[in-house]
Write a protein that holds these residues in place. Structure first.
Motif, mmCIF file in Angstrom:
data_model
loop_
_atom_site.group_PDB
_atom_site.id
_atom_site.type_symbol
_atom_site.label_atom_id
_atom_site.label_comp_id
_atom_site.label_asym_id
_atom_site.label_seq_id
_atom_site.Cartn_x
_atom_site.Cartn_y
_atom_site.Cartn_z
ATOM 1 N N ALA A 3 0.830 -1.209 0.000
ATOM 2 C CA ALA A 3 0.000 0.000 0.000
ATOM 3 C C ALA A 3 0.861 1.254 0.000
ATOM 4 O O ALA A 3 0.559 2.217 -0.712
ATOM 5 N N ARG A 69 -1.683 4.838 8.533
ATOM 6 C CA ARG A 69 -2.695 3.955 7.938
ATOM 7 C C ARG A 69 -4.041 4.654 7.810
ATOM 8 O O ARG A 69 -4.664 4.643 6.748
ATOM 9 N N ILE A 73 -5.797 5.869 4.309
ATOM 10 C CA ILE A 73 -7.125 5.455 3.839
ATOM 11 C C ILE A 73 -7.961 6.686 3.487
ATOM 12 O O ILE A 73 -8.605 6.730 2.433
ATOM 13 N N THR A 76 -6.500 8.489 0.349
ATOM 14 C CA THR A 76 -6.737 7.701 -0.857
ATOM 15 C C THR A 76 -8.205 7.764 -1.253
ATOM 16 O O THR A 76 -8.526 7.811 -2.446
ATOM 17 N N ILE A 105 -6.430 1.192 -0.551
ATOM 18 C CA ILE A 105 -7.350 1.101 0.582
ATOM 19 C C ILE A 105 -7.497 -0.343 1.036
ATOM 20 O O ILE A 105 -7.474 -0.643 2.231
ATOM 21 N N TRP A 106 -7.628 -1.255 0.092
ATOM 22 C CA TRP A 106 -7.734 -2.675 0.437
ATOM 23 C C TRP A 106 -6.504 -3.133 1.208
ATOM 24 O O TRP A 106 -6.616 -3.779 2.247
ATOM 25 N N LEU A 108 -4.377 -1.392 2.940
ATOM 26 C CA LEU A 108 -4.279 -0.763 4.257
ATOM 27 C C LEU A 108 -5.295 -1.333 5.246
ATOM 28 O O LEU A 108 -5.070 -1.301 6.444
ATOM 29 N N CYS A 109 -6.399 -1.840 4.736
ATOM 30 C CA CYS A 109 -7.449 -2.350 5.616
ATOM 31 C C CYS A 109 -7.300 -3.831 5.977
ATOM 32 O O CYS A 109 -7.833 -4.265 6.996
#
Length: 117
Positions: A3, A69, A73, A76, A105-106, A108-109
């Motif tokens: 990310a 993080r 998010i 982004t 985003i994916w 980071l999540c």
């Protein structure tokens, strides 16, 4: 790390988009009758500032900063919205930037390590 690197690439790309729009290059399409139409100079500054912020937050994430993080998010998400609004000006690149934003985003999540958030 995925990310952070993608975010830094998106940031550098946004910086180049901003510089291109500020230079009033012929690469940017002139759009008429678009609801979210801004002056190219405005778009240039938006992309330039957002690109610098994305680059800095990407570096912070690589350094392991906890705040990076959540800020990553959020930034982004803003980048995705701005590239949606930028679609008539650069449709092909906007779609690529939106896809990159979704991957950032994916990435980071999905981290479920104890230090995440």
């Amino acid at each position: 790390m995925f990310a952070a690197v993608l975010m830094m690439i998106a940031g550098v790309s946004a910086i180049f988009e901003g510089i291109t729009a500020l230079a009033k290059d012929d690469v940017i399409w002139r759009v008429r009758n678009y609801t979210f139409r801004f002056d190219l100079t405005s778009w240039g500054w938006i992309h330039l500032i957002l690109g610098i912020l994305l680059l800095l937050v990407g570096i912070a994430i690589l350094k392991g900063r906890q705040w990076g993080r959540a800020v990553g998010i959020a930034l982004t998400g803003v980048m995705i919205i701005f590239h949606f609004l930028w679609l008539p000006y650069q449709p092909f690149w906007s779609l690529i930037a939106i896809a990159i934003g979704v991957f950032v985003i994916w990435a980071l999540c999905v981290d479920r390590s104890p230090s995440a958030f």
